[in-house]
Design an enzyme around this catalytic site. Structure first.
Site, PDB file in Angstrom:
ATOM      1  N   ASP A  21       0.876  -1.162   0.000  1.00 46.24           N
ATOM      2  CA  ASP A  21       0.000   0.000   0.000  1.00 46.24           C
ATOM      3  C   ASP A  21       0.920   1.221   0.000  1.00 46.24           C
ATOM      4  OD1 ASP A  21      -2.414   1.598   0.459  1.00 46.24           O
ATOM      5  OD2 ASP A  21      -1.634   1.839   2.488  1.00 46.24           O
ATOM      6  N   LEU A  22       0.392   2.381  -0.378  1.00 46.82           N
ATOM      7  CA  LEU A  22       1.220   3.595  -0.424  1.00 46.82           C
ATOM      8  C   LEU A  22       0.912   4.543   0.740  1.00 46.82           C
ATOM      9  CD1 LEU A  22       1.021   4.313  -4.282  1.00 46.82           C
ATOM     10  CD2 LEU A  22       2.877   3.196  -3.024  1.00 46.82           C
ATOM     11  N   ASP A  23      -0.267   5.174   0.695  1.00 51.32           N
ATOM     12  CA  ASP A  23      -0.621   6.186   1.684  1.00 51.32           C
ATOM     13  C   ASP A  23      -0.621   5.625   3.108  1.00 51.32           C
ATOM     14  OD1 ASP A  23      -0.982   7.795  -0.493  1.00 51.32           O
ATOM     15  OD2 ASP A  23      -3.176   7.796  -0.407  1.00 51.32           O
TER      16      ASP A  23
ATOM     17  N   ASP B 115      -1.382  -0.655   5.928  1.00 55.76           N
ATOM     18  CA  ASP B 115      -1.781  -0.167   7.256  1.00 55.76           C
ATOM     19  C   ASP B 115      -3.264  -0.316   7.567  1.00 55.76           C
ATOM     20  OD1 ASP B 115      -3.226   2.854   7.058  1.00 55.76           O
ATOM     21  OD2 ASP B 115      -2.155   2.182   5.287  1.00 55.76           O
TER      22      ASP B 115
END
Length: 239
Positions: free
Chosen positions: A16-18, A188
């Site tokens: 995941d990024l954000d 997250d």
């Protein structure tokens, strides 16, 4: 680091990024503020466009009428812009909405990625294929993350649905000619990342609280990940 399930053979990683690789909350807040000022100055719009509640109401209205927009953040913003302008008694063309959305994506991609994240990804890339799997629309080139990823999977209308749908994970497995259970996803969010990847048949490393500890915690889990991480650096120890 806590292990909840047996770990199989890991042949590829996805991230995941954000809020997993960088702190996204201040990035988005700054981007929304700058974008609201841009709209006011360029189109001489009233001060209410600087109020997040105005755009939250517009967004809710758009998603009620076009729920499919939830699978494409850029299309959602374009639609919200035309709807928001109409709410103010103004007309915004589709081309103008697309141009403004591109400007917003550029602004929201001005991300300060920690050096530790770059170092970790660089080391992992020596051993594994890496993919970004995100519901967001940040630009990997602009953020400096593009060289670290072999693939970049995003949802879009008419194509892959957003996490927690299995679409993005299954697309990665297909491209790699792997079974989903050979992929470890790192993220997250208890819903989109944990429930999404586990539901798709992948292994999951959950970064509890996100990279800076501000995201939702254990009580929000509805499905157990394979591993719980207290920091991204624990991946280095594990892998």
């Amino acid at each position: 680091m806590i292990f909840y399930k047996n770990i199989g053979c890991i042949k590829a990683l996805s991230f995941d990024l954000d809020d997993t690789l960088y702190d996204n909350i201040p990035v988005i807040n700054r981007a929304e503020e700058r974008f609201a000022k841009l709209l006011q100055e360029r189109y001489r719009l009233p001060p209410e466009v600087a109020n997040r509640n105005f755009w939250d109401d517009v967004r809710a209205s758009v998603l009620r009428k076009r729920p499919e927009c939830a699978s494409d953040m850029s299309v959602l913003r374009q639609t919200c812009l035309t709807e928001g302008f109409a709410k103010l008694g103004r007309i915004l063309s589709i081309d103008a909405a697309k141009m403004l959305t591109s400007e917003f994506v550029c602004i929201r991609s001005e991300i300060k990625v920690p050096i530790s994240t770059f170092n970790l990804l660089g080391d992992l890339k020596k051993k594994y294929t890496l993919a970004a799997i995100s519901n967001g629309n940040s630009d990997l080139q602009k953020s400096g993350l593009k060289p670290y990823f072999d693939y970049d999977f995003r949802p879009h209308i008419g194509g892959n649905r957003c996490k927690p749908s299995p679409d993005l994970f299954h697309d990665y497995a297909k491209v790699m000619s792997l079974h989903p259970e050979e992929i470890l996803h790192v993220g997250d969010d208890p819903f989109t990342d944990v429930a999404g990847s586990v539901g798709a048949g992948c292994m999951c490393a959950w970064l509890e609280g996100g990279i800076v500890g501000k995201c939702v915690g254990f009580k929000a889990l509805r499905v157990l990940p394979h591993i719980k991480l207290s920091s991204l650096e624990e991946l280095r120890i594990f892998l």
